[in-house]
Design a protein around this motif. Structure first.
Motif, PDB file in Angstrom:
ATOM      1  N   PHE A  26      41.803  39.005  36.569  1.00 23.52           N
ATOM      2  CA  PHE A  26      40.985  40.197  36.866  1.00 23.52           C
ATOM      3  C   PHE A  26      41.586  41.401  36.172  1.00 23.52           C
ATOM      4  O   PHE A  26      42.711  41.347  35.651  1.00 23.52           O
ATOM      5  N   THR A  27      40.797  42.431  36.109  1.00 22.53           N
ATOM      6  CA  THR A  27      41.294  43.678  35.519  1.00 22.53           C
ATOM      7  C   THR A  27      40.956  44.813  36.470  1.00 22.53           C
ATOM      8  O   THR A  27      40.070  44.686  37.314  1.00 22.53           O
ATOM      9  N   ILE A  28      41.704  45.887  36.335  1.00 23.35           N
ATOM     10  CA  ILE A  28      41.401  47.090  37.114  1.00 23.35           C
ATOM     11  C   ILE A  28      41.404  48.270  36.151  1.00 23.35           C
ATOM     12  O   ILE A  28      42.339  48.415  35.355  1.00 23.35           O
ATOM     13  N   ASP A  29      40.357  49.083  36.217  1.00 28.19           N
ATOM     14  CA  ASP A  29      40.285  50.262  35.349  1.00 28.19           C
ATOM     15  C   ASP A  29      41.009  51.419  35.994  1.00 28.19           C
ATOM     16  O   ASP A  29      41.267  51.428  37.203  1.00 28.19           O
ATOM     17  N   LYS A  30      41.310  52.400  35.152  1.00 23.88           N
ATOM     18  CA  LYS A  30      41.961  53.595  35.677  1.00 23.88           C
ATOM     19  C   LYS A  30      41.022  54.283  36.666  1.00 23.88           C
ATOM     20  O   LYS A  30      39.840  54.408  36.432  1.00 23.88           O
ATOM     21  N   GLY A  31      41.561  54.693  37.791  1.00 20.21           N
ATOM     22  CA  GLY A  31      40.767  55.397  38.788  1.00 20.21           C
ATOM     23  C   GLY A  31      39.901  54.491  39.647  1.00 20.21           C
ATOM     24  O   GLY A  31      39.140  54.965  40.485  1.00 20.21           O
ATOM     25  N   GLU A  32      40.042  53.199  39.462  1.00 20.40           N
ATOM     26  CA  GLU A  32      39.201  52.274  40.207  1.00 20.40           C
ATOM     27  C   GLU A  32      39.880  51.855  41.507  1.00 20.40           C
ATOM     28  O   GLU A  32      41.108  51.789  41.592  1.00 20.40           O
ATOM     29  N   PHE A  33      39.079  51.583  42.504  1.00 21.51           N
ATOM     30  CA  PHE A  33      39.571  51.100  43.795  1.00 21.51           C
ATOM     31  C   PHE A  33      39.109  49.664  43.967  1.00 21.51           C
ATOM     32  O   PHE A  33      37.915  49.404  44.058  1.00 21.51           O
ATOM     33  N   VAL A  34      40.060  48.739  43.964  1.00 20.58           N
ATOM     34  CA  VAL A  34      39.709  47.324  44.056  1.00 20.58           C
ATOM     35  C   VAL A  34      40.333  46.719  45.304  1.00 20.58           C
ATOM     36  O   VAL A  34      41.523  46.881  45.559  1.00 20.58           O
ATOM     37  N   CYS A  35      39.483  46.037  46.086  1.00 27.70           N
ATOM     38  CA  CYS A  35      39.986  45.335  47.269  1.00 27.70           C
ATOM     39  C   CYS A  35      39.978  43.852  47.009  1.00 27.70           C
ATOM     40  O   CYS A  35      39.167  43.354  46.228  1.00 27.70           O
ATOM     41  N   ILE A  36      40.859  43.140  47.684  1.00 25.34           N
ATOM     42  CA  ILE A  36      40.842  41.685  47.604  1.00 25.34           C
ATOM     43  C   ILE A  36      40.719  41.137  49.017  1.00 25.34           C
ATOM     44  O   ILE A  36      41.389  41.603  49.938  1.00 25.34           O
ATOM     45  N   ILE A  37      39.779  40.194  49.158  1.00 26.96           N
ATOM     46  CA  ILE A  37      39.526  39.601  50.470  1.00 26.96           C
ATOM     47  C   ILE A  37      39.698  38.096  50.357  1.00 26.96           C
ATOM     48  O   ILE A  37      39.339  37.501  49.342  1.00 26.96           O
ATOM     49  N   GLY A  38      40.257  37.505  51.372  1.00 32.07           N
ATOM     50  CA  GLY A  38      40.396  36.056  51.376  1.00 32.07           C
ATOM     51  C   GLY A  38      41.033  35.625  52.671  1.00 32.07           C
ATOM     52  O   GLY A  38      41.595  36.451  53.391  1.00 32.07           O
ATOM     53  N   HIS A  39      40.921  34.329  52.952  1.00 35.71           N
ATOM     54  CA  HIS A  39      41.468  33.855  54.220  1.00 35.71           C
ATOM     55  C   HIS A  39      42.989  33.937  54.226  1.00 35.71           C
ATOM     56  O   HIS A  39      43.629  33.956  53.170  1.00 35.71           O
ATOM     57  N   SER A 202      35.927  50.351  48.301  1.00 36.81           N
ATOM     58  CA  SER A 202      36.100  49.809  46.947  1.00 36.81           C
ATOM     59  C   SER A 202      34.972  50.116  45.988  1.00 36.81           C
ATOM     60  O   SER A 202      33.834  50.350  46.363  1.00 36.81           O
ATOM     61  N   ASP A 203      35.335  50.034  44.715  1.00 33.83           N
ATOM     62  CA  ASP A 203      34.336  49.950  43.649  1.00 33.83           C
ATOM     63  C   ASP A 203      33.991  48.485  43.401  1.00 33.83           C
ATOM     64  O   ASP A 203      32.854  48.141  43.152  1.00 33.83           O
ATOM     65  N   ARG A 204      35.037  47.666  43.481  1.00 35.44           N
ATOM     66  CA  ARG A 204      34.801  46.227  43.326  1.00 35.44           C
ATOM     67  C   ARG A 204      35.631  45.470  44.356  1.00 35.44           C
ATOM     68  O   ARG A 204      36.692  45.938  44.771  1.00 35.44           O
ATOM     69  N   ILE A 205      35.133  44.306  44.751  1.00 38.31           N
ATOM     70  CA  ILE A 205      35.845  43.485  45.733  1.00 38.31           C
ATOM     71  C   ILE A 205      36.077  42.107  45.124  1.00 38.31           C
ATOM     72  O   ILE A 205      35.137  41.460  44.656  1.00 38.31           O
ATOM     73  N   LEU A 206      37.341  41.673  45.112  1.00 40.39           N
ATOM     74  CA  LEU A 206      37.653  40.337  44.620  1.00 40.39           C
ATOM     75  C   LEU A 206      37.611  39.371  45.790  1.00 40.39           C
ATOM     76  O   LEU A 206      38.254  39.603  46.814  1.00 40.39           O
ATOM     77  N   LEU A 207      36.848  38.303  45.639  1.00 40.80           N
ATOM     78  CA  LEU A 207      36.785  37.303  46.708  1.00 40.80           C
ATOM     79  C   LEU A 207      37.657  36.123  46.308  1.00 40.80           C
ATOM     80  O   LEU A 207      37.471  35.529  45.251  1.00 40.80           O
ATOM     81  N   MET A 208      38.581  35.810  47.174  1.00 41.70           N
ATOM     82  CA  MET A 208      39.525  34.747  46.847  1.00 41.70           C
ATOM     83  C   MET A 208      39.178  33.496  47.646  1.00 41.70           C
ATOM     84  O   MET A 208      38.921  33.568  48.847  1.00 41.70           O
ATOM     85  N   SER A 209      39.210  32.361  46.964  1.00 39.11           N
ATOM     86  CA  SER A 209      38.927  31.109  47.670  1.00 39.11           C
ATOM     87  C   SER A 209      40.174  30.672  48.427  1.00 39.11           C
ATOM     88  O   SER A 209      41.248  31.217  48.225  1.00 39.11           O
ATOM     89  N   ASN A 210      40.003  29.672  49.290  1.00 40.06           N
ATOM     90  CA  ASN A 210      41.137  29.231  50.100  1.00 40.06           C
ATOM     91  C   ASN A 210      42.159  28.486  49.253  1.00 40.06           C
ATOM     92  O   ASN A 210      41.813  27.832  48.285  1.00 40.06           O
ATOM     93  N   GLY A 211      43.414  28.577  49.661  1.00 38.73           N
ATOM     94  CA  GLY A 211      44.458  27.837  48.980  1.00 38.73           C
ATOM     95  C   GLY A 211      44.575  26.454  49.557  1.00 38.73           C
ATOM     96  O   GLY A 211      43.917  26.148  50.551  1.00 38.73           O
TER      97      GLY A 211
END
Ligand SMILES: Nc1ncnc2c1ncn2[C@@H]1O[C@H](COP(=O)(O)OP(=O)(O)OP(=O)(O)O)[C@@H](O)[C@H]1O
Ligand SMILES: [Mg+2]
Lengths: 282, 279
Positions: A26-39, A202-211
């Motif tokens: 993934f990438t994050i731009d300057k000034g961006e707010f990125v959240c990550i969600i996952g179990h 967030s501006d974008r949300i990363l969805l993470m699959s289960n490990g």
């Protein structure tokens, strides 16, 4: 060119056969707010620690501002899940500790002023001389946020900063964080378990699959105006579409996400379009 | 709370009065009237009047001894007649020297061991063997190698103080919360500053616990050591008065040892409170 690049990041612990996560991109731009969600246990903290330089990945490339991330540094401010304040220091001394590390040549008064200013910003101007043990959980967390902000890092890394707070306090601090971030255009990477919180911030949300072998399954763009507030967000139909999409992912799709293009997860904008019939099921 | 305090204080006073009372009754002079001839003879042999060695001294004689000693604590009439303050000064001086030496060794070494699990494992067997050795067992070796009774006393204090400090320092340093170290890492804090501003304050309560234990042991040991090497100090004072069969003086010295030991312990308790923190 994005500010932060994460390419094929993989982490395996010795002794475990399967890596915790692999090929995370993934990438994050300057000034961006990125959240990550996952179990729980999918490896979110491990990713954040890798970004912070506190942990080394087994494989993959991590670059920030064009340079490879090698070890922790003052260009990234970290807010820890457990606030990590030094209990023997007063509130302002905790923040001053960071400021002095960032600018060792500053005069005492300058350091003091910077620390006080940021504590003022998180609404703790009245508690400068208190010891952390005398503060509530929410106040401690705000000191941690002030400490991270006060060193004016290029990027903020927040590990479930509000996880231990009750809903009411959480809301207030979210509002504060939103205000500060909007004012300073800070680049933020944040872990959360709270779907509403992710959408609000967030501006974008990363969805993470289960490990194990977790990966970023999907990237959700939050197509709400940046000036959103907790109050009027709830009257926006886009909010509910995004929310349903996220909940649906966590409930039914995170275990076994569609084996799409592994290295480049699909970017979706569930707020814009009518949701596909199968996602309505949730 | 306040009331509880008052009650316990009152009880202490009552117990003390009771103790003195029983002591007083048990040492009434009428018993010494039936003293056997053999005891009289023995007393005469020791060069003392019969009145002086008439059994266990009653409390008023201790009182008299206390007044005499405390009225002239700094007297110095040759090696066998020094004031209690002077003797205490010698003992505390030795304890202080040995203790400071122990700090100088135990703190840096404890820091190193605490930070390096490898060193910890490597040095652990030595520490485990050396720690349980009675400090007095080192005395002959110290006297033989150092050839100076004063320095030997200091060495014995050093050797008995060093282990609790070393072990506690290493433990405290090794168990500093990872979060705090991570904060220091993300702030790029230099090693020396990290040691002084993060690790030391974080481990300070544990380190001071070690020091308090060390001081307790050192004060126990100094009396015994001074009895062995002689010359000066409260330990020697006790031994000397015993040789004079001046039991009131011995009891006075025992009291002084107890009170000073308590005062030392209180000092360290205060220091402990100063560096303790609540998470
Ligand atoms: N030192 C370690 N040795 C072996 N496995 C580890 C180690 N540290 C973490 N793990 C494993 O890595 C996985 C990811 O851990 P991580 O803390 O990143 O999860 P997380 O997504 O942050 O979870 P949570 O939401 O509960 O905080 C977990 O399954 C955990 O068992
Ligand atoms: Mg976590």
């Amino acid at each position: 060119m994005a500010f932060l690049h994460v390419e094929n990041l993989t982490k395996s612990y010795p002794g475990n056969d399967a890596p915790v996560f692999e090929n995370v991109n993934f990438t994050i731009d300057k000034g961006e707010f990125v959240c990550i969600i996952g179990h729980s246990g999918c490896g979110k903290t491990t990713i954040l620690n890798a970004l912070a330089g506190l942990e080394t990945a087994s494989d993959g490339i991590l670059t920030m501002d064009g340079r490879e991330v090698a070890g922790p540094g003052l260009d990234r401010g970290v807010v820890f899940q457990s606030h990590a304040l030094m209990p023997w220091m007063s509130v302002i001394d905790n923040v001053k500790f960071g400021v002095r590390s960032r600018w060792p040549d500053w005069r005492k008064t300058q350091i003091e002023a910077q620390a006080a200013q940021y504590l003022e910003m998180v609404g703790l101007g009245h508690a400068l001389q208190k010891k952390p043990s005398m503060l509530s959980g929410g106040m401690k967390q705000r000191v941690g946020i002030a400490r991270a902000f006060a060193i004016q890092p290029k990027m903020l890394l927040l590990d479930e900063p509000f996880g231990a707070l009750d809903a009411l306090t959480r809301g207030t601090i979210q509002d504060e964080l939103l205000k500060i971030v909007q004012a300073t255009a800070q680049t933020v990477f944040m872990i959360t378990h709270d779907v509403d919180e992710a959408i609000l911030l967030s501006d974008r949300i990363l969805l993470m699959s289960n490990g194990p072998r977790a990966r970023i399954a999907e990237i959700v763009e939050v197509s709400l105006p940046r000036s959103r507030t907790r109050h009027d967000m709830h009257h926006d139909p886009r909010f509910y579409r995004i929310r349903n999409h996220l909940v649906d992912f966590l409930v039914s799709r995170s275990k076994d996400p569609k084996p799409a293009d592994e290295t480049h997860p699909p970017v979706v904008r569930p707020g814009e379009t009518e949701p596909a019939p199968d996602t309505l099921a949730a | 709370m306040k009331n509880e305090h008052g009650k316990s204080l009152l009880l202490s006073v009552v117990l003390f009065a009771l103790f003195i009372g029983v002591w007083f009754v048990a040492t009434q002079p009428k018993e010494s009237a039936q003293q056997s001839a053999a005891q009289d003879e023995y007393a005469a042999l020791m060069g003392k009047g019969a009145a002086k060695s008439g059994g266990f001294p009653p409390p008023q004689e201790i009182g008299k001894a206390i007044v005499t000693h405390l009225s002239d604590p700094f007297k110095d009439n040759g090696p066998n007649d020094k004031g209690i303050a002077i003797q205490l000064g010698h003992s505390l001086g030795r304890v202080g020297m040995g203790f400071v030496l122990a700090i100088l060794v135990a703190l840096p070494l404890g820091f190193t061991i605490g930070m390096s699990p490898l060193l910890h494992r490597a040095l652990d067997p030595f520490i485990q063997v050396l720690k349980p050795i009675s400090p007095l067992a080192w005395m002959p070796l110290a006297l033989y190698t150092i050839k100076d009774s004063d320095l030997s006393g200091i060495f014995v204090i050093f050797i008995c103080s060093v282990w609790p400090m070393l072990i506690n320092t290493a433990f405290g340093v090794a168990n500093v919360r990872k979060d705090w170290l991570n904060v220091a890492r993300t702030l790029e804090v230099r090693p020396l500053r990290k040691a002084l501003t993060v690790i030391l304050p974080a481990a300070a309560p544990t380190i001071l616990t070690g020091m308090r234990i060390s001081m307790g042991i050192a004060w126990l040991v100094i009396v015994a050591a001074e009895m062995l090497v002689g010359g000066t100090g409260v330990g020697y004072f006790v031994w000397n008065e015993w040789n004079n069969l001046a039991l009131p003086n011995v009891i006075f010295a025992i009291l002084v040892i107890g009170v000073v030991g308590m005062a030392l312990d209180r000092c360290f308790a205060g220091l402990q409170k100063l560096v303790s923190y609540t998470e």
